[in-house]
Enzyme design. Structure first.
Site, PDB file in Angstrom:
ATOM      1  N   LEU B  10       2.977   3.398  -3.223  1.00  0.00           N
ATOM      2  CA  LEU B  10       2.195   2.205  -2.942  1.00  0.00           C
ATOM      3  C   LEU B  10       1.035   2.653  -2.081  1.00  0.00           C
ATOM      4  CD1 LEU B  10       5.141  -0.093  -1.823  1.00  0.00           C
ATOM      5  CD2 LEU B  10       4.104  -0.053  -4.055  1.00  0.00           C
ATOM      6  N   GLY B  11      -0.062   3.100  -2.717  1.00  0.00           N
ATOM      7  CA  GLY B  11      -1.229   3.575  -1.973  1.00  0.00           C
ATOM      8  C   GLY B  11      -1.521   2.640  -0.848  1.00  0.00           C
ATOM      9  N   THR B  12      -2.043   1.508  -1.135  1.00  0.00           N
ATOM     10  CA  THR B  12      -1.968   0.306  -0.307  1.00  0.00           C
ATOM     11  C   THR B  12      -2.910   0.018   0.828  1.00  0.00           C
ATOM     12  OG1 THR B  12       0.371   0.203  -0.731  1.00  0.00           O
ATOM     13  CG2 THR B  12      -0.375  -1.095   1.064  1.00  0.00           C
ATOM     14  N   SER B  13      -3.188  -1.305   0.910  1.00  0.00           N
ATOM     15  CA  SER B  13      -3.740  -1.864   2.133  1.00  0.00           C
ATOM     16  C   SER B  13      -2.886  -3.077   2.453  1.00  0.00           C
ATOM     17  CB  SER B  13      -5.180  -2.306   1.913  1.00  0.00           C
ATOM     18  OG  SER B  13      -5.931  -1.275   1.355  1.00  0.00           O
TER      19      SER B  13
END
Lengths: 207, 212
Positions: B10-13
């Site tokens: 989940l690369g994510t921000s």
């Protein structure tokens, strides 16, 4: 992380009826960080010949400048514009010169070729050490390849008119970019016909 | 080719903001395997209890397993406690698992919610397994691009609507810069009366300068 995926990028080219289209995304990034959104990867060699380069950004720049240098010498000696077929060969041999320490780019060449007085569409691509492939439908390069293959196989048909070809290339590229984390942020599409060359900038997802 | 030698990440921000009466939680919706986007409409804000949710970042498998465990332990705890569990308790359960298994996990979690004793609260549990309560928390690979923006924009005493705007704008900026974040913005608002979920699609994201 593969060196070919360090900067990201996608280029696709397609053949239509008496026309070719070549398109690329606009992202310049360093792994997952996006640095700029204004970095097209398609370059004009002459009115009838275009080059698309994906892979390591520094090698794209260097290889492009090397090829322009060689094309300029060709033009001075031959006193004519280089044809896509001959240029394709030039790209392949330039890459093979660095067989054991290659440029990390995979070029795509497209253009209109004069055959018996008639202009015919031409596309070709090579791998990073200059192995060429010639087809009469479409070619692509970059980490976006798997997605582009699916889209192009589905949407391409032979003998697309220029307007239809432009639509097809644009939609194939934009949908594929949605599935690639390191390419995108808009696209630039070139449509090359015997009469003229049109360039359009596409607004895509900015993520 | 889809790089199956690289784990699903989940690369994510992700982000959560506390306000008087509740919390606003937000996340992007991108899951990647290498550079291939495996899921572009992921839901990274998962329920732990009726009033407690968590934002997940890092390894998809690790964070799913951890939140399943915490949900289970919290259920047992609630049965003994006899009332709604506190957000702090859930956060401490996350810490127990993340710190105790730190060598084998890659999980950055933001645990937030509302409970009757403390109102809205936000707890950040980053990679090593530390626990810190913050008025607002950001996490994931995309958060690095918005530390300055968040510090400059956050004000104490924001209303629910101001918190939502703050979250939306911050996440949009992170998604624009981070290749591992993107898709849609999912927002979850938790207060006394319950939970409200929202989704902002790509074409309705806040627009900022993007080179043109």
């Amino acid at each position: 992380m593969s060196i070919m995926e360090y900067n990201g990028g996608a280029v696709v080219t397609m053949i239509g009826k008496n026309c070719v289209a070549i398109a690329s995304d606009l992202r310049f990034g360093v792994q997952s960080a996006t640095i700029s959104t204004n970095n097209p990867k398609v370059f004009k060699i002459n009115d009838r010949c275009f080059l698309g380069l994906s892979g390591l950004a520094t090698d794209i720049e260097t290889l492009y400048e090397k090829l322009v240098f060689r094309v300029n010498l060709y033009k001075l000696r031959e006193e004519r514009d280089i044809s896509p077929r001959v240029f394709s060969n030039m790209v392949a041999s330039t890459l093979y010169e660095k067989r054991f320490g290659p440029y990390f780019t995979e070029p795509v060449i497209c253009g209109l070729e004069e055959v018996d007085g008639v202009l015919k569409p031409y596309i070709s691509a090579t791998d990073l050490i200059g192995a060429p492939v010639y087809t009469d439908d479409f070619l692509m390069t970059g980490p976006c390849n798997p997605a582009l293959y699916g889209m192009c196989e589905t949407m391409w048909r032979p003998n697309l008119e220029p307007d239809a070809l432009f639509e097809t290339v644009s939609q194939c590229l934009l949908s594929s970019l949605d599935r690639d984390a390191i390419s995108g942020w808009g696209a630039m599409v070139y449509l090359i016909t015997p009469e003229n060359v049109t360039v359009k900038k596409l607004q895509g997802r900015q993520d | 080719m889809e790089d199956l030698s690289q784990a699903v990440s989940l690369g994510t921000s992700i982000m959560a903001v506390e306000y008087d009466g509740g919390v606003v939680m937000g996340a992007d919706s991108r899951t990647t395997t290498g550079s291939y986007i495996a899921n572009r409409v992921t839901n990274k804000i998962t329920p732990i209890y009726d009033n407690i949710y968590c934002c997940r970042s890092g390894s998809a498998a690790d964070t799913q397993a951890i939140s399943d465990y915490v949900r289970y332990y919290l259920q047992l705890h609630q049965s003994e406690l006899g009332e709604e569990p506190e957000v702090k308790t859930a956060a401490q359960l996350f810490q127990l698992l993340c710190y105790g298994n730190k060598n084998n996990l890659q999980a950055g979690i933001i645990c937030a919610g509302w409970d009757q004793h403390n109102g809205g609260s936000v707890y950040n549990i980053p990679l090593g397994g530390s626990l810190v309560r913050q008025p607002f928390a950001i996490g994931g690979s995309g958060s690095t691009y918005i530390y300055g923006y968040c510090d400059a924009t956050y004000k104490i005493g924001m209303t629910k609507e101001e918190c939502k705007e703050f979250t939306k704008n911050s996440l949009a900026l992170a998604m624009a810069r981070d290749g591992s974040s993107g898709g849609v913005i999912r927002l979850v608002t938790i207060d006394k009366s319950g939970v409200e979920r929202e989704m902002i699609p790509g074409n309705k994201l806040p627009k900022f300068y993007d080179g043109r």
